[in-house]
Motif scaffolding. Structure first.
Motif, mmCIF file in Angstrom:
data_model
loop_
_atom_site.group_PDB
_atom_site.id
_atom_site.type_symbol
_atom_site.label_atom_id
_atom_site.label_comp_id
_atom_site.label_asym_id
_atom_site.label_seq_id
_atom_site.Cartn_x
_atom_site.Cartn_y
_atom_site.Cartn_z
ATOM 1 N N ILE A 67 7.415 8.171 -14.134
ATOM 2 C CA ILE A 67 7.687 9.515 -13.591
ATOM 3 C C ILE A 67 6.424 10.094 -12.975
ATOM 4 N N ARG A 68 5.306 9.963 -13.662
ATOM 5 C CA ARG A 68 4.041 10.482 -13.119
ATOM 6 C C ARG A 68 3.689 9.807 -11.803
ATOM 7 N N ILE A 69 3.823 8.498 -11.762
ATOM 8 C CA ILE A 69 3.484 7.748 -10.551
ATOM 9 C C ILE A 69 4.428 8.117 -9.412
ATOM 10 N N ALA A 70 5.726 8.235 -9.712
ATOM 11 C CA ALA A 70 6.699 8.593 -8.678
ATOM 12 C C ALA A 70 6.384 9.965 -8.090
ATOM 13 N N GLU A 71 6.058 10.920 -8.950
ATOM 14 C CA GLU A 71 5.730 12.264 -8.470
ATOM 15 C C GLU A 71 4.444 12.261 -7.648
ATOM 16 N N ALA A 72 3.469 11.473 -8.086
ATOM 17 C CA ALA A 72 2.175 11.433 -7.396
ATOM 18 C C ALA A 72 2.265 10.763 -6.034
ATOM 19 N N THR A 73 3.116 9.767 -5.898
ATOM 20 C CA THR A 73 3.167 8.985 -4.659
ATOM 21 C C THR A 73 4.245 9.445 -3.679
ATOM 22 N N ALA A 74 5.088 10.372 -4.077
ATOM 23 C CA ALA A 74 6.182 10.832 -3.211
ATOM 24 C C ALA A 74 5.639 11.308 -1.867
ATOM 25 N N GLY A 75 6.175 10.745 -0.786
ATOM 26 C CA GLY A 75 5.787 11.156 0.556
ATOM 27 C C GLY A 75 4.451 10.607 1.032
ATOM 28 N N ARG A 76 3.856 9.720 0.264
ATOM 29 C CA ARG A 76 2.553 9.149 0.649
ATOM 30 C C ARG A 76 2.717 7.688 1.035
ATOM 31 N N ALA A 77 1.747 7.186 1.790
ATOM 32 C CA ALA A 77 1.775 5.778 2.187
ATOM 33 C C ALA A 77 0.351 5.271 2.335
ATOM 34 N N GLY A 78 0.209 3.936 2.352
ATOM 35 C CA GLY A 78 -1.093 3.319 2.566
ATOM 36 C C GLY A 78 -2.105 3.693 1.498
ATOM 37 N N LYS A 79 -3.342 3.942 1.934
ATOM 38 C CA LYS A 79 -4.410 4.237 0.977
ATOM 39 C C LYS A 79 -4.117 5.502 0.182
ATOM 40 N N ASP A 80 -3.534 6.496 0.830
ATOM 41 C CA ASP A 80 -3.201 7.749 0.148
ATOM 42 C C ASP A 80 -2.274 7.487 -1.034
ATOM 43 N N ALA A 81 -1.265 6.632 -0.827
ATOM 44 C CA ALA A 81 -0.326 6.291 -1.903
ATOM 45 C C ALA A 81 -1.016 5.455 -2.975
ATOM 46 N N LEU A 82 -1.840 4.506 -2.558
ATOM 47 C CA LEU A 82 -2.554 3.662 -3.510
ATOM 48 C C LEU A 82 -3.424 4.496 -4.441
ATOM 49 N N VAL A 83 -4.185 5.425 -3.871
ATOM 50 C CA VAL A 83 -5.074 6.276 -4.679
ATOM 51 C C VAL A 83 -4.262 7.168 -5.616
#
Length: 197
Positions: A67-83
């Motif tokens: 859940i934490r990861i899903a919320e953190a990565t929502a709408g992000r891609a590439g390096k932004d999503a990885l970080v």
């Protein structure tokens, strides 16, 4: 006789809280029973044994971390999503060390309980989905997932064990490691003839 108010979910949550406080390896049925103010035998109406309890803690941890990861990565891609993914992983490991440990260990989990728990399956889907932005195909995609998981788990485990004694702040190293991981994912090495696919 089943004690009123005592459920498998409550026993699991208390076990998870205890794991975070004293370490998963120190969680026992007796310790959980004492925390709940019941006799050991009362727990067995809700969880089969210690292995079952630890498996339930692992599933709880997997769900919470996902859940934490899903919320953190929502709408992000590439390096932004990885970080964002990596930071959510690390923060969860810091906040819930016992539950985190449970999510990393192979456990015997009741297949029916596992089938009803979306955490592990969703975690795999999120990870593969995030890494697809790097245009990797199989078997490279699976290799990249394994590299990323090894890198994140290795870092947070060493950090938790006090393994970074150098004066350089661990936070600075974390940022540089994520930079390096991103660079590697962008420039993933090609297979050469004769290498396993």
């Amino acid at each position: 006789m089943i004690r009123v108010g005592l459920t498998a979910e409550r026993v699991t949550l208390v076990g998870a809280e205890l794991a975070d406080e004293v370490g998963l390896e120190h969680v026992t049925m007796s310790a959980v029973a004492r925390r709940l103010g019941v006799k050991d035998a009362s727990l067995y109406a809700h969880v089969r044994n210690l292995e079952d309890l630890r498996g339930r803690i692992a599933l709880l941890g997997a769900e919470e971390k996902t859940i934490r990861i899903a919320e953190a990565t929502a709408g992000r891609a590439g390096k932004d999503a990885l970080v964002a993914y990596a930071n959510a992983w690390r923060t969860y490991a810091h906040d819930h060390p016992g539950r985190y440990t449970a999510t990393q260990l192979p456990m015997e989990i009741d297949p029916e309980l596992l089938a009803r728990s979306p955490g592990p399956r969703r975690a795999i889907e999120l990870t593969y989905s995030m890494l697809r932005a790097y245009a990797l195909e199989e078997p490279d995609l699976t290799d990249a997932v394994r590299l990323m998981r090894s890198s994140l788990h290795g870092f947070v485990s060493l950090e938790a064990a006090g393994g970074f004694a150098h004066a350089r702040p661990a936070e600075d190293t974390w940022v540089r490691c994520l930079d390096a991981l991103h660079t590697l994912l962008e420039r993933w090495p090609e297979h050469h003839e004769g290498e396993p696919a």
